[in-house]
Motif scaffolding. Structure first.
Motif, PDB file in Angstrom:
ATOM      1  N   THR A 199      53.362  11.073   4.471  1.00 11.96           N
ATOM      2  CA  THR A 199      52.036  11.173   3.828  1.00 11.96           C
ATOM      3  C   THR A 199      50.944  11.529   4.840  1.00 11.96           C
ATOM      4  O   THR A 199      49.793  11.711   4.465  1.00 11.96           O
ATOM      5  CB  THR A 199      51.662   9.839   3.153  1.00 11.96           C
ATOM      6  N   ASP A 254      49.127  10.492  -0.471  1.00 15.67           N
ATOM      7  CA  ASP A 254      48.685   9.189  -0.987  1.00 15.67           C
ATOM      8  C   ASP A 254      47.168   9.073  -1.030  1.00 15.67           C
ATOM      9  O   ASP A 254      46.637   7.967  -1.180  1.00 15.67           O
ATOM     10  CB  ASP A 254      49.310   8.028  -0.203  1.00 15.67           C
ATOM     11  N   PRO A 282      60.178  -5.131   6.313  1.00 16.02           N
ATOM     12  CA  PRO A 282      59.249  -4.831   5.219  1.00 16.02           C
ATOM     13  C   PRO A 282      58.205  -3.821   5.650  1.00 16.02           C
ATOM     14  O   PRO A 282      57.890  -3.698   6.828  1.00 16.02           O
ATOM     15  CB  PRO A 282      58.608  -6.183   4.921  1.00 16.02           C
ATOM     16  N   LEU A 283      57.708  -3.089   4.704  1.00  8.67           N
ATOM     17  CA  LEU A 283      56.743  -2.051   5.014  1.00  8.67           C
ATOM     18  C   LEU A 283      55.331  -2.608   4.893  1.00  8.67           C
ATOM     19  O   LEU A 283      55.050  -3.454   4.058  1.00  8.67           O
ATOM     20  CB  LEU A 283      56.944  -0.868   4.073  1.00  8.67           C
ATOM     21  N   SER A 284      54.468  -2.126   5.749  1.00 12.03           N
ATOM     22  CA  SER A 284      53.073  -2.546   5.711  1.00 12.03           C
ATOM     23  C   SER A 284      52.363  -1.751   4.624  1.00 12.03           C
ATOM     24  O   SER A 284      52.976  -1.022   3.851  1.00 12.03           O
ATOM     25  CB  SER A 284      52.431  -2.265   7.054  1.00 12.03           C
ATOM     26  N   ARG A 285      51.051  -1.845   4.633  1.00 13.34           N
ATOM     27  CA  ARG A 285      50.264  -1.042   3.693  1.00 13.34           C
ATOM     28  C   ARG A 285      50.028   0.366   4.236  1.00 13.34           C
ATOM     29  O   ARG A 285      49.201   1.108   3.695  1.00 13.34           O
ATOM     30  CB  ARG A 285      48.921  -1.732   3.454  1.00 13.34           C
ATOM     31  N   LYS A 286      50.775   0.733   5.268  1.00 11.49           N
ATOM     32  CA  LYS A 286      50.486   2.017   5.923  1.00 11.49           C
ATOM     33  C   LYS A 286      50.601   3.212   4.979  1.00 11.49           C
ATOM     34  O   LYS A 286      49.824   4.146   5.063  1.00 11.49           O
ATOM     35  CB  LYS A 286      51.429   2.213   7.119  1.00 11.49           C
ATOM     36  N   PHE A 287      51.589   3.182   4.101  1.00 15.03           N
ATOM     37  CA  PHE A 287      51.828   4.335   3.231  1.00 15.03           C
ATOM     38  C   PHE A 287      51.551   3.971   1.781  1.00 15.03           C
ATOM     39  O   PHE A 287      51.969   2.920   1.317  1.00 15.03           O
ATOM     40  CB  PHE A 287      53.276   4.816   3.345  1.00 15.03           C
ATOM     41  N   GLY A 288      50.884   4.862   1.078  1.00 18.22           N
ATOM     42  CA  GLY A 288      50.685   4.653  -0.344  1.00 18.22           C
ATOM     43  C   GLY A 288      49.290   4.167  -0.666  1.00 18.22           C
ATOM     44  O   GLY A 288      48.566   3.672   0.200  1.00 18.22           O
ATOM     45  N   CYS A 289      48.928   4.332  -1.934  1.00 17.99           N
ATOM     46  CA  CYS A 289      47.657   3.815  -2.425  1.00 17.99           C
ATOM     47  C   CYS A 289      47.978   2.846  -3.558  1.00 17.99           C
ATOM     48  O   CYS A 289      49.115   2.771  -4.011  1.00 17.99           O
ATOM     49  CB  CYS A 289      46.767   4.962  -2.935  1.00 17.99           C
ATOM     50  N   VAL A 290      46.987   2.103  -3.993  1.00 13.81           N
ATOM     51  CA  VAL A 290      47.240   1.214  -5.134  1.00 13.81           C
ATOM     52  C   VAL A 290      47.578   2.089  -6.351  1.00 13.81           C
ATOM     53  O   VAL A 290      47.060   3.212  -6.484  1.00 13.81           O
ATOM     54  CB  VAL A 290      46.023   0.303  -5.434  1.00 13.81           C
TER      55      VAL A 290
END
Lengths: 381, 381
Positions: B91, B112, B148-156
């Motif tokens: 992303t 994202d 586990p993945l952080s909030r690094k990738f993606g949007c709400v």
């Protein structure tokens, strides 16, 4: 940021992040250590930045070298250091690497247990070396350091005399004691308690008829990052006072092993803003993604341990809290999140950012090709 | 440990640690994914292990490829994949890299946020591409994952429809949604809540006149390490049920991006015990130092996240708790300390150890030359 680095970057045309090392700064740092601790020999910790140009400069200035592997020993020799100025400072060595080091002329070895002593002794027998010296690393708590050391290296001070005596019986010279107060150590008094322990080992060895000669004060000397730090002279004074306090007028020979303190502030990374985004429309914090991250140069942001100063062309504009992340598809590739970084609100995708104090532990930590991204490129000027 | 790897290691003569990849296992894993999710296209996550032999095998088997960079796209093309089987799944992309990918024929891009959508749209205009597709990554909590993945990738999820609609207005095809449930995900039901969110985005887009086609189910499929994990068929069943539950009989096109699940258990590392020591005479725990550590292959032991099975020739002997560390002069180069590892009491310096499940995220994470140690050597058989 030096004028020479500024000039170099102005004419650079290649794509991708890079670090630029200014040799003039390395030279100044070497002289600062020499002045602050005039009776102490400097063993540069090669692992911090093994660039041939850095090693050649330091060899010319008279520096000695702390090497972690045979490859680093070969680098130091290639740069012009003689073998008597090299310490094989890793307490974890394959026996065949000890043999190889002795064949290359190295005589000074770190140990922290009897098994390692025996490797050195067998290697000396094999190569026919009569003058191999060992120093025993002792544990030290590392309080006050930004990159504190675990219990990985060293034994408790109470065990050190046994380790050294074992070496003596096997024909090695029990030469001294080493310790490390923790990397990026901001407390100039951190050496005091370690020197108390070292002095106790000297005394215990003396009662066994062993006369130790040397204290290796290790590294720990900080580079200038965001947090203010004392200057090298303050470290020199504090260490000299602690030495006098614990060894009286029978001061041992001393050596230091600066790595970060020698090259950290000689380096500057230029990187690019790849993306700025928010995770939700009402987020207060922006995510700023650079083309450099934990895997191609900024490994020491692990646990947000080292906070590098970051400059942009928009400094002075109003700032907003930003999470700073790297370019890879790996979620751990986030530099600063727990304590967000204040960056200009006006920052834009495509902007250049300058990351200061990045001359140490950046190029060598780089991954070979994670996500297909190349390791950090380095220019030494 | 396969018979082929055992045979290969028996005849290996080189010094130093290495990883051996058995292509037969990769082939079995590919078929297991195909069987478990017969209507789902497999996009192998190249970053897990970009060995040309692995990519060529998967290309031949019909796999598609999830690429994180232009270099990975070029690797996939060189291995025989056509551009229509490649997704630029990162992303965080430089606009000139999007252009380059389009010039190479790639048409599928992860986004994202609107800024990334605009890069893709401008690149399409520049290259003259009319059929570029975007999928929007949404955040997902990653509970149950070892990495586990952080909030690094993606949007709400609430923002995804805006992002996709923005792309549609700029001439891109709003193609679908992606998410990632966290790497080494042991909970087969982890996809359920993410699919509920994806379904909601499909509905929101439909009300705006946008018909999405695809759900990218991401990776997360585990390799076999120490902890027991469900088999691929169980994942396939659970995902199919969750899809049916949230999309009814209007099932979207689906893709998965296994990386670790494809190559993790195809690889085995052979390493050597360099030192065994205690820090104090009465220590209960031994320190075992290998010639491989966090910086030359075992980066995923970070925070002791991944616990690899370790075999020795002395298995079956009584075991003792050991701290397991790497060979570098870096104190963070310790693999297992918080939860020590049980290893045979009879283990000796010089012994070989076999570290299982090391086909993914080992070679590419290796540092170029930290402490002078070379990156992990890889053999693909």
């Amino acid at each position: 940021m030096t004028e020479r680095i500024r000039e170099f970057l102005r004419t650079r045309r290649e794509d991708g992040p890079c670090v630029v090392i200014d040799l003039d700064v390395v030279k100044e740092n070497y002289h600062a250590f020499s002045r602050a601790l005039p009776d102490t020999r400097v063993f540069y910790a090669v692992k911090a930045n093994p660039a041939p140009e850095v090693l050649a400069l330091l060899a010319k200035l008279g520096s000695c070298f702390d090497c972690a592997s045979v490859v680093e020993i070969e680098l130091a020799l290639s740069a012009g250091a003689t073998a008597d100025r090299i310490s094989f400072g890793n307490t974890i060595k394959k026996e065949r690497d000890v043999v190889r080091a002795m064949e290359l002329g190295v005589r000074l070895f770190a140990v922290d247990c009897t098994a390692e002593v025996e490797k050195v002794a067998r290697s000396a027998d094999k190569v026919g070396v009569k003058d191999a010296r060992i120093f025993c690393r002792i544990l030290c708590d590392g309080a006050g350091a930004d990159w504190p050391l675990s219990r990985k290296f060293g034994c408790v001070p109470e065990m050190a005399a046994d380790v050294l005596e074992h070496g003596h019986r096997l024909g090695l010279t029990a030469y001294g004691i080493s310790f490390h107060v923790g990397s990026q150590q901001a407390n100039i008094n951190a050496w005091d308690s370690a020197l108390a322990s070292a002095s106790a080992v000297f005394q215990e060895c003396a009662t066994r008829g062993l006369s130790l000669s040397m204290v290796n004060l290790g590294g720990g000397f900080p580079a200038r990052y965001l947090r203010p730090i004392p200057g090298v002279p303050a470290y020199g004074d504090a260490i000299f006072q602690a030495l006098s306090k614990h060894f009286g007028n029978r001061l041992p020979e001393t050596i230091i092993e600066p790595g970060r303190g020698m090259v950290g502030d000689a380096g500057l990374i230029e990187a690019e803003v790849v993306l700025i985004s928010k995770k939700a429309a009402d987020d207060q914090v922006s995510w700023v993604y650079l083309d450099i991250g934990k895997f191609n140069g900024l490994a020491e942001t692990m646990d947000e341990a080292i906070r590098y100063p970051i400059r942009t062309a928009r400094d002075g504009d109003a700032t907003v809290p930003c999470v700073l992340a790297g370019p890879t598809c790996d979620s751990v590739d986030v530099m600063y999140e727990k304590t967000p970084y204040m960056l200009p609100f006006s920052l834009e995708i495509g902007d250049r950012v300058l990351i200061e104090g990045t001359g140490a532990y950046t190029t060598t930590y780089s991954a070979v090709a994670f996500n297909g991204f190349p390791p950090l490129k380095q220019y030494v000027i």
